[in-house]
Design a protein around this motif. Structure first.
Motif, PDB file in Angstrom:
ATOM      1  N   GLU A 266      10.937  20.662  11.338  1.00 32.64           N
ATOM      2  CA  GLU A 266      11.996  20.041  10.546  1.00 32.64           C
ATOM      3  C   GLU A 266      11.439  19.060   9.524  1.00 32.64           C
ATOM      4  OE1 GLU A 266      14.688  18.300  13.316  1.00 32.64           O
ATOM      5  OE2 GLU A 266      15.240  20.222  14.251  1.00 32.64           O
ATOM      6  N   ALA A 268       8.906  19.805   7.508  1.00 33.67           N
ATOM      7  CA  ALA A 268       8.116  20.572   6.551  1.00 33.67           C
ATOM      8  C   ALA A 268       8.227  20.024   5.128  1.00 33.67           C
ATOM      9  CB  ALA A 268       8.537  22.039   6.591  1.00 33.67           C
ATOM     10  N   SER A 269       9.409  19.596   4.743  1.00 28.95           N
ATOM     11  CA  SER A 269       9.597  19.085   3.375  1.00 28.95           C
ATOM     12  C   SER A 269       8.813  17.797   3.132  1.00 28.95           C
ATOM     13  CB  SER A 269      11.087  18.840   3.101  1.00 28.95           C
ATOM     14  OG  SER A 269      11.607  17.866   4.003  1.00 28.95           O
ATOM     15  N   SER A 270       8.521  17.064   4.209  1.00 30.37           N
ATOM     16  CA  SER A 270       7.759  15.815   4.080  1.00 30.37           C
ATOM     17  C   SER A 270       6.258  16.058   4.110  1.00 30.37           C
ATOM     18  CB  SER A 270       8.138  14.844   5.213  1.00 30.37           C
ATOM     19  OG  SER A 270       9.508  14.508   5.153  1.00 30.37           O
ATOM     20  N   LYS A 272       4.590  18.169   2.103  1.00 30.45           N
ATOM     21  CA  LYS A 272       4.102  18.755   0.865  1.00 30.45           C
ATOM     22  C   LYS A 272       2.885  18.004   0.338  1.00 30.45           C
ATOM     23  CE  LYS A 272       7.485  21.709   0.862  1.00 30.45           C
ATOM     24  NZ  LYS A 272       7.198  23.123   1.238  1.00 30.45           N
ATOM     25  N   ASN A 365       4.501  24.506   8.497  1.00 31.17           N
ATOM     26  CA  ASN A 365       5.115  25.148   7.328  1.00 31.17           C
ATOM     27  C   ASN A 365       5.394  26.632   7.586  1.00 31.17           C
ATOM     28  OD1 ASN A 365       5.416  23.044   5.377  1.00 31.17           O
ATOM     29  ND2 ASN A 365       3.195  22.988   5.152  1.00 31.17           N
ATOM     30  N   ASP A 369       9.100  28.301   7.531  1.00 29.92           N
ATOM     31  CA  ASP A 369       9.425  29.466   6.701  1.00 29.92           C
ATOM     32  C   ASP A 369      10.021  30.593   7.537  1.00 29.92           C
ATOM     33  OD1 ASP A 369       8.504  28.174   4.469  1.00 29.92           O
ATOM     34  OD2 ASP A 369       6.509  29.096   4.499  1.00 29.92           O
ATOM     35  N   LYS A 372      13.611  29.868   8.308  1.00 26.12           N
ATOM     36  CA  LYS A 372      14.472  30.124   7.162  1.00 26.12           C
ATOM     37  C   LYS A 372      14.826  31.592   7.053  1.00 26.12           C
ATOM     38  CE  LYS A 372      12.770  26.266   4.350  1.00 26.12           C
ATOM     39  NZ  LYS A 372      11.980  25.878   3.136  1.00 26.12           N
TER      40      LYS A 372
END
Length: 376
Positions: A266, A268-270, A272, A365, A369, A372
């Motif tokens: 959860e 993953a967006s942090s 990058k 990551n 993916d 998703k």
């Protein structure tokens, strides 16, 4: 530890070896005798403060089990151990054994790591045979432990200054640690008492806030929505902060943290611009290696206990977390994190942690993916 009215210092080194590239031709034995006389001559408030032990003070014995054990007894009993190392391991009882200098250093670390200081000389040239093998084992051990020795002493005067500086630093550090240790078991006053009055959720929030405030003061650290991007070496690592607000054995407190790494995808967006995550868990009381392994879910992992608490690394899934123990108030919480960062640097584990954190970010990551795709 020695029980006397003076501070016991042991100077460990090879004996007959000459100081490298010195015109006087002095041996390390002669230099240590000079240091012994100079250091014992120092006074504080009119009193002699130090007793300095060198193996030349002991009764003449051969290279046997008795002389070996006599040296190790001194290592265990001294208050400060100064290892003057030129990479020579020293004599050994039998072929294939480690040398006495190697043994003294290892014994000091296993007895009380905080009392050991290394002063480095240029390494001896490679030798052949059993002696060369012992030297290589010792030098490899020194490099793995990665002690801070401030570079090599090039002259006798430089060596003496570095020994004095090492003793001075050890006195300050050990005194401060001793004060903290004497007070660490009493949490019935001040902020520790205030935190004990809080309910679990309030105490958890207080512990996490102090830990976050401490982290963001470190060089290169940046506050992030999910936690703190902490700079470890040259790697920015997303560090997630948690707190167990009571004893680990209390399920209601432990379940407030659960197994947080199961939700890493959860984040993953942090991830990058950062590796990780690394989970730092402040524990109001103690934590054991067994409890740390149980939180991970299986025992086959790197589990290390230290003055800060317990560090755990799963070398397959690259999950990493650290328990910081006895976070009873802001001072002890900050100190536990400080000790963790010191351990990472001094042990050489910082580079390993960073490498695992990069791998963990890639794993997280991929999982994110896949999840998703599943939603679609």
């Amino acid at each position: 530890m020695a029980k006397s009215k003076r501070i016991s210092i042991m100077l460990s080194s090879r004996c007959t070896t000459k100081f490298p590239n010195d015109a006087t031709g002095k041996s390390l034995t002669e230099i240590r005798k000079e240091l012994q006389k100079e250091i014992q001559g120092e006074k504080l408030l009119g009193h002699q403060l130090f007793d300095v032990w060198i193996n030349e003070d002991s009764a003449p014995v051969g290279h046997d089990a008795d002389s070996w054990e006599a040296c190790l007894v001194q290592v265990r009993d001294c208050d400060i151990l100064i290892v003057i190392s030129n990479g020579e391991a020293g004599w050994a009882k039998t072929a294939g054994d480690i040398g006495i200098c190697h043994a003294e250093y290892a014994e000091g670390l296993s007895t009380t790591q905080a009392k050991v200081r290394v002063v480095a000389l240029p390494n001896v040239t490679d030798k052949k045979g059993e002696e060369g093998e012992r030297n290589r084992r010792f030098q490899e051990y020194l490099s793995q432990i990665s002690p801070f020795h401030g570079g090599e002493a090039k002259t006798i005067d430089d060596l003496k200054k570095r020994v004095r500086d090492a003793i001075n630093e050890a006195l300050i550090s050990l005194t401060q640690r001793g004060v903290a240790a004497f007070g660490s078991s009493k949490f019935n006053k001040g902020q520790a008492l205030d935190w004990s009055r809080l309910n679990f959720h309030q105490r958890k929030s207080a512990m996490e806030k102090v830990l976050r405030d401490s982290m963001v003061t470190y060089k290169g650290a940046q506050a992030a929505d999910a936690g703190v991007n902490l700079l470890v070496g040259e790697t920015s690592i997303l560090t997630i902060i948690h707190a167990i607000p009571a004893a680990f054995t209390i399920a209601a407190a432990r379940e407030l943290v659960g197994r947080p790494f199961l939700q890493d995808h959860e984040l993953a967006s942090s991830l990058k611009k950062a590796a990780g995550p690394l989970h730092i868990i402040a524990c109001h009381k103690s934590a054991t290696e067994t409890q740390a392994s149980n939180l991970l879910g299986f025992p086959d992992a790197t589990v290390v206990s230290g003055e800060f608490g317990v560090y755990v690394a799963d070398n397959t899934q690259k999950v990493q977390f650290a328990f910081l123990t006895n976070c009873r108030d802001s001072t002890h919480t900050r100190h536990a994190f400080q000790r963790f960062m010191e351990w990472l640097e001094q042990s050489g584990e910082a580079s390993e942690l960073a490498a695992r954190a990069k791998s963990r970010a890639r794993i997280v990551n991929v999982i994110a993916d896949e999840n998703k795709k599943k939603v679609k």
